[in-house]
Design an enzyme around this catalytic site. Structure first.
Site, PDB file in Angstrom:
ATOM      1  N   TYR A 141     -97.321  78.872 -28.381  1.00  0.00           N
ATOM      2  CA  TYR A 141     -98.206  77.744 -27.647  1.00  0.00           C
ATOM      3  C   TYR A 141     -97.403  77.046 -26.366  1.00  0.00           C
ATOM      4  CZ  TYR A 141    -101.797  77.469 -31.334  1.00  0.00           C
ATOM      5  OH  TYR A 141    -103.091  77.559 -31.970  1.00  0.00           O
ATOM      6  N   GLY A 142     -96.017  77.014 -26.774  1.00  0.00           N
ATOM      7  CA  GLY A 142     -95.355  76.320 -25.790  1.00  0.00           C
ATOM      8  C   GLY A 142     -95.224  76.542 -24.274  1.00  0.00           C
ATOM      9  N   SER A 183     -98.471  77.238 -34.482  1.00  0.00           N
ATOM     10  CA  SER A 183     -98.766  78.299 -34.072  1.00  0.00           C
ATOM     11  C   SER A 183     -97.987  79.529 -34.675  1.00  0.00           C
ATOM     12  CB  SER A 183     -97.857  78.182 -32.567  1.00  0.00           C
ATOM     13  OG  SER A 183     -96.724  78.096 -32.491  1.00  0.00           O
ATOM     14  N   ASN A 203     -95.360  70.378 -32.250  1.00  0.00           N
ATOM     15  CA  ASN A 203     -95.096  69.352 -31.131  1.00  0.00           C
ATOM     16  C   ASN A 203     -96.075  69.859 -29.925  1.00  0.00           C
ATOM     17  OD1 ASN A 203     -92.788  67.359 -32.100  1.00  0.00           O
ATOM     18  ND2 ASN A 203     -92.448  69.589 -32.828  1.00  0.00           N
ATOM     19  N   THR A 204     -96.368  70.845 -29.565  1.00  0.00           N
ATOM     20  CA  THR A 204     -96.817  71.100 -28.451  1.00  0.00           C
ATOM     21  C   THR A 204     -98.328  70.792 -28.555  1.00  0.00           C
ATOM     22  OG1 THR A 204     -95.239  73.209 -28.350  1.00  0.00           O
ATOM     23  CG2 THR A 204     -97.395  73.147 -26.688  1.00  0.00           C
ATOM     24  N   HIS A 208     -90.196  74.791 -34.914  1.00  0.00           N
ATOM     25  CA  HIS A 208     -89.352  75.925 -35.189  1.00  0.00           C
ATOM     26  C   HIS A 208     -88.184  75.514 -35.071  1.00  0.00           C
ATOM     27  CE1 HIS A 208     -93.048  78.197 -34.097  1.00  0.00           C
ATOM     28  NE2 HIS A 208     -92.570  79.071 -34.405  1.00  0.00           N
TER      29      HIS A 208
HETATM   30  N1  DGL Z   1     -93.498  74.925 -33.295  1.00  0.00           N
HETATM   31  C1  DGL Z   1     -94.231  74.519 -32.245  1.00  0.00           C
HETATM   32  C2  DGL Z   1     -93.859  73.155 -31.570  1.00  0.00           C
HETATM   33  O1  DGL Z   1     -93.604  72.464 -32.536  1.00  0.00           O
HETATM   34  C3  DGL Z   1     -94.976  75.426 -31.080  1.00  0.00           C
HETATM   35  C4  DGL Z   1     -93.898  76.506 -30.640  1.00  0.00           C
HETATM   36  C5  DGL Z   1     -94.642  77.399 -29.779  1.00  0.00           C
HETATM   37  O2  DGL Z   1     -95.617  77.910 -30.338  1.00  0.00           O
HETATM   38  O3  DGL Z   1     -94.070  77.583 -28.514  1.00  0.00           O
HETATM   39  O4  DGL Z   1     -93.922  73.005 -30.473  1.00  0.00           O
END
Ligand code: DGL
Length: 293
Positions: free
Chosen positions: A44-45, A13, A76-77, A191
């Site tokens: 995205y989370g 994201s 991951n999301t 992140h």
């Molecule tokens: N870096 C992403 C993850 O691993 C998404 C973080 C986000 O956009 O909320 O979930």
């Protein structure tokens, strides 16, 4: 162009997936890389599963439309909610797809001694429960705790990472319940490695598992099995795409990739792309040899 000369597509994201990109770049120095940060839609989370699937499919469609030989979902999301859909699309078009969750789990299982493991991630990743389900499927005797730390993503995107006092305050608040708990903590959001110093300061006794290295190894294995590794043949290219806020991405990315000059150079000049629904439909039609909608 031979398939092995196509880049590996990597997306997140925002800047978080750069932790995975850097690991892949280090392990596979001959591979061309194409990174997309969906900065118009981050985070995205906090979004619904349906929305994350829709966003992820558009991003994957855009990357496959440009020509990639493999796709790494460095989020991951997106892995939690969209991996099966992306794998199906990848199968349709001959592009193998890899998520970050399974490599991170394997790494954590190899590390834990006490059998008490925590997973920290976005609200979506924690709600989706993929980590906990899979850990317990593989080792039912484990004790697994999960904590959502939604502010961490904003802090990383803002560049307030490392051991910034604000990151430290947030880590103390979110992780209070884990102090003296798990011996292994999975950073279940790409992140979060950017906040590792703050997280480690709050949980000094825990081993933090960053899935970036494990994902890079899994990427290499996947390319090897499919005969897709690029032979050492001239310099590789690293190209960055973002869907919004080019300058912000460039400055945050450059500070996070500081130890990788080649990656930083590319990140200074990311290309702004629009991946709206029309492009996506156009791509799908083009791949199917039909006129664009
Ligand atoms: N870096 C992403 C993850 O691993 C998404 C973080 C986000 O956009 O909320 O979930």
């Amino acid at each position: 162009m031979p398939i092995h000369d196509l880049p590996i597509g990597v997306f997140d994201s925002g800047v978080g997936g750069l932790t995975v990109l850097a690991a892949i770049a280090g392990l596979l120095p001959d591979e061309h890389l194409l990174y997309l940060g969906d900065t118009a839609r981050v985070p995205y989370g906090t979004r619904s599963p349906e929305t994350v699937v829709r966003y992820s499919e558009r991003v994957a469609g855009h990357l496959m439309g440009r020509g990639i030989k493999a796709l790494v979902v460095a989020c991951n999301t997106a892995t939690t909610w969209a991996l099966p859909a992306l794998e199906a699309t990848g199968r349709e078009h001959g592009v193998p797809v890899l998520g970050v969750i399974e490599p991170g789990i394997q790494h954590a299982l190899a590390l834990t001694r006490s059998g008490h493991v925590a997973v920290i991630g976005t609200e979506g990743t924690i709600r989706g429960g993929r980590y906990a389900d899979r850990l317990l499927e593989l080792r039912p005797e484990l004790r697994v705790e999960q904590v959502a730390c939604p502010l961490f993503v904003g802090l990383a995107e803002e560049g307030w990472a490392g051991d910034d006092p604000i990151a430290l305050l947030a880590a103390r608040r979110y992780l209070a319940g884990l102090v003296d708990g798990p011996d292994t903590v999975i950073l279940g959001c790409t992140h979060y490695p950017l906040l590792e110093p703050a997280i480690q300061a709050v949980l000094p006794g825990a081993t933090l598992v960053d899935s970036a290295q494990a994902t890079a190894q899994a990427t290499r294995a996947m390319l090897q099995v499919q005969g897709l590794l690029r032979p050492a043949a001239g310099a590789r290219r690293v190209h960055y795409l973002v869907t919004d806020n080019v300058e912000r991405f460039a400055s945050t990315a450059a500070s996070f990739l500081g130890h990788q000059p080649e990656l930083v150079e590319g990140a200074r000049h990311p290309e702004l792309v629009d991946i709206d629904e029309r492009d996506h439909l156009h791509w799908r039609s083009a791949l199917k040899g039909q006129p664009a909608a």
